[in-house]
Scaffold this motif. Structure first.
Motif, PDB file in Angstrom:
ATOM      1  N   ALA A   1       0.833  -1.201   0.000  1.00 48.56           N
ATOM      2  CA  ALA A   1       0.000   0.000   0.000  1.00 48.56           C
ATOM      3  C   ALA A   1       0.873   1.259   0.000  1.00 48.56           C
ATOM      4  CB  ALA A   1      -0.927  -0.007   1.213  1.00 48.56           C
ATOM      5  N   TYR A   2       1.937   1.252   0.758  1.00 51.42           N
ATOM      6  CA  TYR A   2       2.845   2.408   0.793  1.00 51.42           C
ATOM      7  C   TYR A   2       3.506   2.606  -0.568  1.00 51.42           C
ATOM      8  CZ  TYR A   2       6.825   5.331   1.977  1.00 51.42           C
ATOM      9  OH  TYR A   2       7.750   6.327   1.992  1.00 51.42           O
ATOM     10  N   GLN A   3       3.875   1.514  -1.198  1.00 50.06           N
ATOM     11  CA  GLN A   3       4.516   1.595  -2.510  1.00 50.06           C
ATOM     12  C   GLN A   3       3.537   2.145  -3.543  1.00 50.06           C
ATOM     13  OE1 GLN A   3       5.939  -2.174  -3.991  1.00 50.06           O
ATOM     14  NE2 GLN A   3       7.977  -1.312  -4.327  1.00 50.06           N
ATOM     15  N   GLN A   4       2.287   1.741  -3.470  1.00 47.86           N
ATOM     16  CA  GLN A   4       1.275   2.238  -4.407  1.00 47.86           C
ATOM     17  C   GLN A   4       1.005   3.717  -4.173  1.00 47.86           C
ATOM     18  OE1 GLN A   4      -2.064  -0.350  -3.900  1.00 47.86           O
ATOM     19  NE2 GLN A   4      -1.200  -1.993  -5.171  1.00 47.86           N
ATOM     20  N   GLN A   5       1.017   4.154  -2.906  1.00 49.28           N
ATOM     21  CA  GLN A   5       0.795   5.565  -2.601  1.00 49.28           C
ATOM     22  C   GLN A   5       1.935   6.421  -3.145  1.00 49.28           C
ATOM     23  OE1 GLN A   5       0.350   5.808   1.610  1.00 49.28           O
ATOM     24  NE2 GLN A   5      -1.829   5.309   1.593  1.00 49.28           N
ATOM     25  N   SER A   6       3.167   5.944  -2.986  1.00 51.60           N
ATOM     26  CA  SER A   6       4.300   6.739  -3.442  1.00 51.60           C
ATOM     27  C   SER A   6       4.346   6.813  -4.964  1.00 51.60           C
ATOM     28  CB  SER A   6       5.614   6.182  -2.898  1.00 51.60           C
ATOM     29  OG  SER A   6       5.862   4.903  -3.440  1.00 51.60           O
ATOM     30  N   THR A   7       3.963   5.761  -5.664  1.00 50.88           N
ATOM     31  CA  THR A   7       3.945   5.812  -7.132  1.00 50.88           C
ATOM     32  C   THR A   7       2.750   6.607  -7.625  1.00 50.88           C
ATOM     33  OG1 THR A   7       2.823   3.678  -7.235  1.00 50.88           O
ATOM     34  CG2 THR A   7       5.217   3.666  -7.433  1.00 50.88           C
ATOM     35  N   ALA A   8       1.628   6.580  -6.912  1.00 49.75           N
ATOM     36  CA  ALA A   8       0.447   7.349  -7.309  1.00 49.75           C
ATOM     37  C   ALA A   8       0.696   8.840  -7.133  1.00 49.75           C
ATOM     38  CB  ALA A   8      -0.764   6.912  -6.501  1.00 49.75           C
ATOM     39  N   ALA A   9       1.506   9.227  -6.195  1.00 48.34           N
ATOM     40  CA  ALA A   9       1.814  10.639  -5.970  1.00 48.34           C
ATOM     41  C   ALA A   9       2.782  11.172  -7.018  1.00 48.34           C
ATOM     42  CB  ALA A   9       2.391  10.830  -4.577  1.00 48.34           C
ATOM     43  N   GLY A  10       3.326  10.306  -7.835  1.00 49.77           N
ATOM     44  CA  GLY A  10       4.218  10.741  -8.893  1.00 49.77           C
ATOM     45  C   GLY A  10       5.675  10.802  -8.474  1.00 49.77           C
ATOM     46  N   GLY A  11       5.978  10.473  -7.276  1.00 49.83           N
ATOM     47  CA  GLY A  11       7.367  10.510  -6.816  1.00 49.83           C
ATOM     48  C   GLY A  11       8.099   9.257  -7.235  1.00 49.83           C
ATOM     49  N   THR A  12       9.264   9.436  -7.790  1.00 49.63           N
ATOM     50  CA  THR A  12      10.077   8.302  -8.188  1.00 49.63           C
ATOM     51  C   THR A  12      11.323   8.288  -7.323  1.00 49.63           C
ATOM     52  OG1 THR A  12       9.297   8.529 -10.455  1.00 49.63           O
ATOM     53  CG2 THR A  12      11.250   7.182 -10.096  1.00 49.63           C
ATOM     54  N   VAL A  13      11.582   7.185  -6.745  1.00 46.89           N
ATOM     55  CA  VAL A  13      12.757   7.046  -5.889  1.00 46.89           C
ATOM     56  C   VAL A  13      13.759   6.180  -6.613  1.00 46.89           C
ATOM     57  CG1 VAL A  13      13.636   6.205  -3.681  1.00 46.89           C
ATOM     58  CG2 VAL A  13      11.378   7.261  -3.806  1.00 46.89           C
ATOM     59  N   ILE A  14      14.949   6.714  -6.779  1.00 50.08           N
ATOM     60  CA  ILE A  14      16.018   5.947  -7.393  1.00 50.08           C
ATOM     61  C   ILE A  14      16.982   5.576  -6.287  1.00 50.08           C
ATOM     62  CG2 ILE A  14      17.903   5.974  -9.045  1.00 50.08           C
ATOM     63  CD1 ILE A  14      16.314   8.080 -10.608  1.00 50.08           C
ATOM     64  N   GLU A  15      17.148   4.324  -6.111  1.00 49.80           N
ATOM     65  CA  GLU A  15      18.065   3.864  -5.073  1.00 49.80           C
ATOM     66  C   GLU A  15      19.436   3.672  -5.679  1.00 49.80           C
ATOM     67  OE1 GLU A  15      16.676   0.531  -2.903  1.00 49.80           O
ATOM     68  OE2 GLU A  15      14.674   1.369  -2.638  1.00 49.80           O
ATOM     69  N   GLY A  16      20.451   4.013  -4.923  1.00 49.52           N
ATOM     70  CA  GLY A  16      21.804   3.851  -5.416  1.00 49.52           C
ATOM     71  C   GLY A  16      22.781   3.722  -4.270  1.00 49.52           C
ATOM     72  N   GLU A  17      24.024   3.583  -4.640  1.00 47.88           N
ATOM     73  CA  GLU A  17      25.068   3.404  -3.653  1.00 47.88           C
ATOM     74  C   GLU A  17      26.259   4.251  -4.066  1.00 47.88           C
ATOM     75  OE1 GLU A  17      27.970  -0.210  -2.094  1.00 47.88           O
ATOM     76  OE2 GLU A  17      26.134  -0.669  -3.180  1.00 47.88           O
ATOM     77  N   ILE A  18      26.806   4.980  -3.116  1.00 45.50           N
ATOM     78  CA  ILE A  18      27.974   5.799  -3.392  1.00 45.50           C
ATOM     79  C   ILE A  18      29.201   4.915  -3.231  1.00 45.50           C
ATOM     80  CG2 ILE A  18      29.349   7.759  -2.622  1.00 45.50           C
ATOM     81  CD1 ILE A  18      26.763   9.063  -1.692  1.00 45.50           C
ATOM     82  N   LEU A  19      29.960   4.800  -4.321  1.00 40.71           N
ATOM     83  CA  LEU A  19      31.138   3.951  -4.274  1.00 40.71           C
ATOM     84  C   LEU A  19      32.351   4.718  -3.768  1.00 40.71           C
ATOM     85  CD1 LEU A  19      30.680   1.990  -7.605  1.00 40.71           C
ATOM     86  CD2 LEU A  19      30.120   1.262  -5.298  1.00 40.71           C
ATOM     87  N   HIS A  20      32.527   5.926  -4.277  1.00 42.23           N
ATOM     88  CA  HIS A  20      33.653   6.764  -3.843  1.00 42.23           C
ATOM     89  C   HIS A  20      33.101   8.123  -3.481  1.00 42.23           C
ATOM     90  CE1 HIS A  20      36.520   3.768  -5.165  1.00 42.23           C
ATOM     91  NE2 HIS A  20      35.855   3.679  -6.318  1.00 42.23           N
ATOM     92  N   LYS A  21      33.172   8.468  -2.234  1.00 40.69           N
ATOM     93  CA  LYS A  21      32.577   9.712  -1.763  1.00 40.69           C
ATOM     94  C   LYS A  21      33.311  10.915  -2.331  1.00 40.69           C
ATOM     95  CE  LYS A  21      30.984  11.931   2.418  1.00 40.69           C
ATOM     96  NZ  LYS A  21      30.926  11.891   3.858  1.00 40.69           N
TER      97      LYS A  21
END
Length: 103
Positions: free
Chosen positions: A77-97
Motif C-alpha cells: 500500500a505504501y509503494q502504491q501511494q508513493s507511485t500514485a503521488a508521482g514521486g520516483t525514488v532511485i536507489e543507489g550506492e555511493i562507491l567513492h565519496k
C-alpha cells in the motif's frame, strides 16, 4: 602419606554407609515413596510442557504468518501511494565519496 589418608577417608565413608544401611524398613520405604513421587511429578511436568508446546507452536506460527502478511500489505500500500503521488525514488550506492563531492 597420601595413601594412608586415602585409606582413612575410605574407611570413614564405609562406616557412614554402614550406619545409614541400619535404618528401619519404614525409613527406606518412605524414602523410596518420596523419590518415586518426585519422579512422577517431574515426568508430569515434562509431559505438560511437551503438550503445551504442541498446542502453542501452531498458534505462534499462525500469528507470525498473519503479521508477515499485514506487513507485506502495508508495504505494498505504501509503494502504491508513493507511485500514485508521482514521486520516483532511485536507489543507489555511493562507491567513492570523494568523486561525488567533486562534481
Amino acid at each position: 602419606m597420601f595413601d594412608s589418608s586415602f585409606r582413612q577417608q575410605a574407611s570413614a565413608w564405609q562406616r557412614q554407609f554402614q550406619l545409614r544401611q541400619q535404618g528401619s524398613f519404614l525409613q527406606r520405604l518412605l524414602a523410596w515413596l518420596v523419590l518415586g513421587v518426585m519422579l512422577l511429578v517431574g515426568a508430569f511436568i515434562l509431559l505438560f510442557a511437551l503438550v503445551l508446546s504442541w498446542i502453542l507452536i501452531p498458534i505462534m506460527l499462525y500469528r507470525h504468518r498473519q503479521r508477515i502478511r499485514r506487513f507485506r500489505e502495508q508495504a505494498q500500500a505504501y509503494q502504491q501511494q508513493s507511485t500514485a503521488a508521482g514521486g520516483t525514488v532511485i536507489e543507489g550506492e555511493i562507491l567513492h565519496k570523494e568523486e561525488s563531492e567533486r562534481r
